[in-house]
Design a protein around this motif. Structure first.
Motif, PDB file in Angstrom:
ATOM      1  N   GLY A   1       0.792  -1.214   0.000  1.00 23.36           N
ATOM      2  CA  GLY A   1       0.000   0.000   0.000  1.00 23.36           C
ATOM      3  C   GLY A   1       0.829   1.271   0.000  1.00 23.36           C
ATOM      4  N   LYS A   2       2.143   1.133  -0.146  1.00 26.16           N
ATOM      5  CA  LYS A   2       3.015   2.312  -0.056  1.00 26.16           C
ATOM      6  C   LYS A   2       2.775   3.320  -1.169  1.00 26.16           C
ATOM      7  CE  LYS A   2       6.808   0.284   2.603  1.00 26.16           C
ATOM      8  NZ  LYS A   2       8.158  -0.298   2.569  1.00 26.16           N
ATOM      9  N   GLY A   3       2.258   2.860  -2.303  1.00 21.07           N
ATOM     10  CA  GLY A   3       2.004   3.770  -3.422  1.00 21.07           C
ATOM     11  C   GLY A   3       0.685   4.505  -3.314  1.00 21.07           C
ATOM     12  N   GLY A   4      -0.062   4.267  -2.226  1.00 25.98           N
ATOM     13  CA  GLY A   4      -1.304   5.000  -2.028  1.00 25.98           C
ATOM     14  C   GLY A   4      -2.568   4.201  -2.300  1.00 25.98           C
ATOM     15  N   PHE A   5      -2.438   2.981  -2.785  1.00 26.30           N
ATOM     16  CA  PHE A   5      -3.617   2.158  -3.073  1.00 26.30           C
ATOM     17  C   PHE A   5      -3.398   0.728  -2.603  1.00 26.30           C
ATOM     18  CE2 PHE A   5      -3.849   5.697  -5.951  1.00 26.30           C
ATOM     19  CZ  PHE A   5      -5.201   6.027  -5.950  1.00 26.30           C
ATOM     20  N   ARG A   6      -4.477   0.104  -2.167  1.00 23.80           N
ATOM     21  CA  ARG A   6      -4.430  -1.307  -1.802  1.00 23.80           C
ATOM     22  C   ARG A   6      -5.781  -1.919  -2.124  1.00 23.80           C
ATOM     23  NH1 ARG A   6      -5.434   1.922   2.472  1.00 23.80           N
ATOM     24  NH2 ARG A   6      -6.792   1.160   4.149  1.00 23.80           N
ATOM     25  N   ILE A   7      -5.849  -3.246  -2.119  1.00 16.20           N
ATOM     26  CA  ILE A   7      -7.128  -3.928  -2.328  1.00 16.20           C
ATOM     27  C   ILE A   7      -7.386  -4.792  -1.111  1.00 16.20           C
ATOM     28  CG2 ILE A   7      -8.468  -5.500  -3.782  1.00 16.20           C
ATOM     29  CD1 ILE A   7      -6.842  -4.609  -6.169  1.00 16.20           C
ATOM     30  N   VAL A   8      -8.591  -4.648  -0.545  1.00 11.57           N
ATOM     31  CA  VAL A   8      -8.920  -5.345   0.697  1.00 11.57           C
ATOM     32  C   VAL A   8     -10.168  -6.214   0.525  1.00 11.57           C
ATOM     33  CG1 VAL A   8      -7.963  -3.392   1.994  1.00 11.57           C
ATOM     34  CG2 VAL A   8     -10.445  -3.575   1.686  1.00 11.57           C
ATOM     35  N   ASP A   9     -10.257  -7.202   1.414  1.00 11.89           N
ATOM     36  CA  ASP A   9     -11.433  -8.075   1.499  1.00 11.89           C
ATOM     37  C   ASP A   9     -12.216  -7.629   2.725  1.00 11.89           C
ATOM     38  OD1 ASP A   9     -13.285 -10.072   1.827  1.00 11.89           O
ATOM     39  OD2 ASP A   9     -11.851 -11.725   1.655  1.00 11.89           O
ATOM     40  N   ASP A  10     -13.415  -7.100   2.502  1.00 16.42           N
ATOM     41  CA  ASP A  10     -14.222  -6.626   3.637  1.00 16.42           C
ATOM     42  C   ASP A  10     -15.234  -7.679   4.077  1.00 16.42           C
ATOM     43  OD1 ASP A  10     -16.172  -6.567   1.696  1.00 16.42           O
ATOM     44  OD2 ASP A  10     -16.839  -4.530   2.124  1.00 16.42           O
ATOM     45  N   GLY A  11     -15.057  -8.892   3.600  1.00 15.14           N
ATOM     46  CA  GLY A  11     -15.947  -9.976   4.024  1.00 15.14           C
ATOM     47  C   GLY A  11     -17.027 -10.322   3.021  1.00 15.14           C
ATOM     48  N   THR A  12     -17.159  -9.477   1.990  1.00 20.33           N
ATOM     49  CA  THR A  12     -18.150  -9.768   0.952  1.00 20.33           C
ATOM     50  C   THR A  12     -17.574 -10.801  -0.013  1.00 20.33           C
ATOM     51  OG1 THR A  12     -18.831  -7.448   1.084  1.00 20.33           O
ATOM     52  CG2 THR A  12     -19.656  -8.747  -0.793  1.00 20.33           C
ATOM     53  N   PRO A  13     -18.195 -11.954  -0.153  1.00 21.82           N
ATOM     54  CA  PRO A  13     -17.658 -12.966  -1.077  1.00 21.82           C
ATOM     55  C   PRO A  13     -17.935 -12.589  -2.522  1.00 21.82           C
ATOM     56  CG  PRO A  13     -19.713 -13.751  -0.128  1.00 21.82           C
ATOM     57  CD  PRO A  13     -19.423 -12.419   0.522  1.00 21.82           C
ATOM     58  N   PRO A  14     -17.196 -13.198  -3.465  1.00 24.73           N
ATOM     59  CA  PRO A  14     -17.539 -12.993  -4.874  1.00 24.73           C
ATOM     60  C   PRO A  14     -18.951 -13.511  -5.109  1.00 24.73           C
ATOM     61  CG  PRO A  14     -15.396 -14.062  -4.661  1.00 24.73           C
ATOM     62  CD  PRO A  14     -16.030 -14.061  -3.300  1.00 24.73           C
ATOM     63  N   PRO A  15     -19.598 -13.042  -6.183  1.00 28.64           N
ATOM     64  CA  PRO A  15     -20.969 -13.497  -6.459  1.00 28.64           C
ATOM     65  C   PRO A  15     -20.999 -15.015  -6.666  1.00 28.64           C
ATOM     66  CG  PRO A  15     -20.068 -12.309  -8.331  1.00 28.64           C
ATOM     67  CD  PRO A  15     -19.122 -12.107  -7.213  1.00 28.64           C
ATOM     68  N   ARG A  16     -22.095 -15.648  -6.269  1.00 24.95           N
ATOM     69  CA  ARG A  16     -22.227 -17.102  -6.469  1.00 24.95           C
ATOM     70  C   ARG A  16     -22.150 -17.455  -7.942  1.00 24.95           C
ATOM     71  NH1 ARG A  16     -26.220 -16.789  -2.764  1.00 24.95           N
ATOM     72  NH2 ARG A  16     -27.830 -16.858  -4.394  1.00 24.95           N
ATOM     73  N   GLU A  17     -22.771 -16.615  -8.778  1.00 25.69           N
ATOM     74  CA  GLU A  17     -22.767 -16.879 -10.216  1.00 25.69           C
ATOM     75  C   GLU A  17     -22.313 -15.645 -10.985  1.00 25.69           C
ATOM     76  OE1 GLU A  17     -26.272 -18.725 -11.759  1.00 25.69           O
ATOM     77  OE2 GLU A  17     -26.608 -19.902  -9.938  1.00 25.69           O
ATOM     78  N   PRO A  18     -20.986 -15.410 -11.027  1.00 23.88           N
ATOM     79  CA  PRO A  18     -20.488 -14.265 -11.808  1.00 23.88           C
ATOM     80  C   PRO A  18     -20.833 -14.454 -13.276  1.00 23.88           C
ATOM     81  CG  PRO A  18     -18.673 -15.687 -11.100  1.00 23.88           C
ATOM     82  CD  PRO A  18     -19.910 -16.192 -10.423  1.00 23.88           C
ATOM     83  N   VAL A  19     -21.158 -13.368 -13.947  1.00 27.93           N
ATOM     84  CA  VAL A  19     -21.466 -13.447 -15.376  1.00 27.93           C
ATOM     85  C   VAL A  19     -20.162 -13.351 -16.155  1.00 27.93           C
ATOM     86  CG1 VAL A  19     -22.748 -12.407 -17.278  1.00 27.93           C
ATOM     87  CG2 VAL A  19     -23.662 -12.314 -14.950  1.00 27.93           C
ATOM     88  N   SER A  20     -19.971 -14.196 -17.164  1.00 24.93           N
ATOM     89  CA  SER A  20     -18.775 -14.088 -17.997  1.00 24.93           C
ATOM     90  C   SER A  20     -19.170 -13.829 -19.448  1.00 24.93           C
ATOM     91  CB  SER A  20     -17.911 -15.349 -17.865  1.00 24.93           C
ATOM     92  OG  SER A  20     -18.131 -16.240 -18.922  1.00 24.93           O
ATOM     93  N   THR A  21     -18.424 -12.940 -20.095  1.00 28.54           N
ATOM     94  CA  THR A  21     -18.686 -12.567 -21.494  1.00 28.54           C
ATOM     95  C   THR A  21     -17.352 -12.377 -22.210  1.00 28.54           C
ATOM     96  OG1 THR A  21     -18.568 -10.152 -21.359  1.00 28.54           O
ATOM     97  CG2 THR A  21     -20.635 -11.189 -20.630  1.00 28.54           C
ATOM     98  N   GLY A  22     -17.415 -12.073 -23.485  1.00 32.09           N
ATOM     99  CA  GLY A  22     -16.227 -11.676 -24.215  1.00 32.09           C
ATOM    100  C   GLY A  22     -15.728 -10.330 -23.715  1.00 32.09           C
TER     101      GLY A  22
END
Length: 199
Positions: A153-174
């Motif tokens: 996170g030293k560059g000013g940005f990070r990605i965190v897990d706040d407890g929300t899981p990925p969707p059960r059925e993510p949509v995939s497309t081209g």
DNA sequence: TCTGCGATAATA
DNA sequence: ATTATCGCAGAC
């Protein structure tokens, strides 16, 4: 309206050290956080797969532009597109692989005032981060952030897990906006989210 | 709401 | 020439 400081556990290096298609799905519903209080939930991603992917910037080998994408996982690859836009990716896999995940849309969570100031053209909040170049504008990401480490996170940005899981059925497309490898369904999004770039 | 198109410059 | 885009104009 959700307000307050985005909290959560920073994604470890190991999260990114695998196939970019896996990471693209796993990143859905994680939260991109800036040090200035702006944050948004990742609701749309695309995987780029290096040597097997003619649409990847790394397909033809290492250059000055794509060097970050060949580097260690968990860093941010930022590139300049169409002469005026910045887009950002999370580097995945092992050093030298050249695979990454393009962040295409966020659901704004915090720091909405700063986002609106950064994107005066967005008339509705759902237009703030609904596209790869829109989200970099809203979050204040540009070429100076190419190569920053999202884990420290030293560059000013990070990605965190706040407890929300990925969707059960993510949509995939081209994938969007490419002319080659259009048959690969390597774009994923959270179904029903209004911030997805094309619904 | 949708479609087409111009802006704008680095890259290979 | 192409490009991992956006926002405006005009049609409906």
């Amino acid at each position: 309206m959700m307000c307050g400081i985005a909290r959560g556990k920073v994604l470890p290096r190991a999260f990114y050290r695998r196939d970019s298609r896996e990471v693209a799905v796993a990143l859905l519903n994680k939260v991109l956080v800036g040090t200035d209080g702006r944050s948004g939930r990742i609701v749309e991603t695309e995987a780029y797969c290096g040597p097997i992917d003619p649409a990847a910037h790394t397909y033809r080998g290492k250059t000055a532009r794509n060097a970050t994408m060949f580097g260690p996982a968990g860093h941010l690859y930022v590139y300049f597109s169409y002469g005026m836009h910045w887009c950002c990716n999370t580097v995945c896999g092992e050093v030298g692989e050249g695979i990454a995940v393009l962040l295409r849309a966020l659901a704004p969570l915090t720091g909405l005032e700063a986002m609106r100031r950064a994107r005066p053209k967005a008339h509705r909040d759902r237009d703030l981060c609904s596209g790869p170049a829109r989200l970099t504008q809203a979050m204040g990401i540009s070429g100076v952030h190419d190569g920053i480490d999202l884990v420290t996170g030293k560059g000013g940005f990070r990605i965190v897990d706040d407890g929300t899981p990925p969707p059960r059925e993510p949509v995939s497309t081209g994938r969007i906006g490419i002319s080659r490898a259009t048959g690969e369904a390597w774009r994923w999004y959270v179904p029903g989210d209004v911030n997805v770039s094309r619904r």
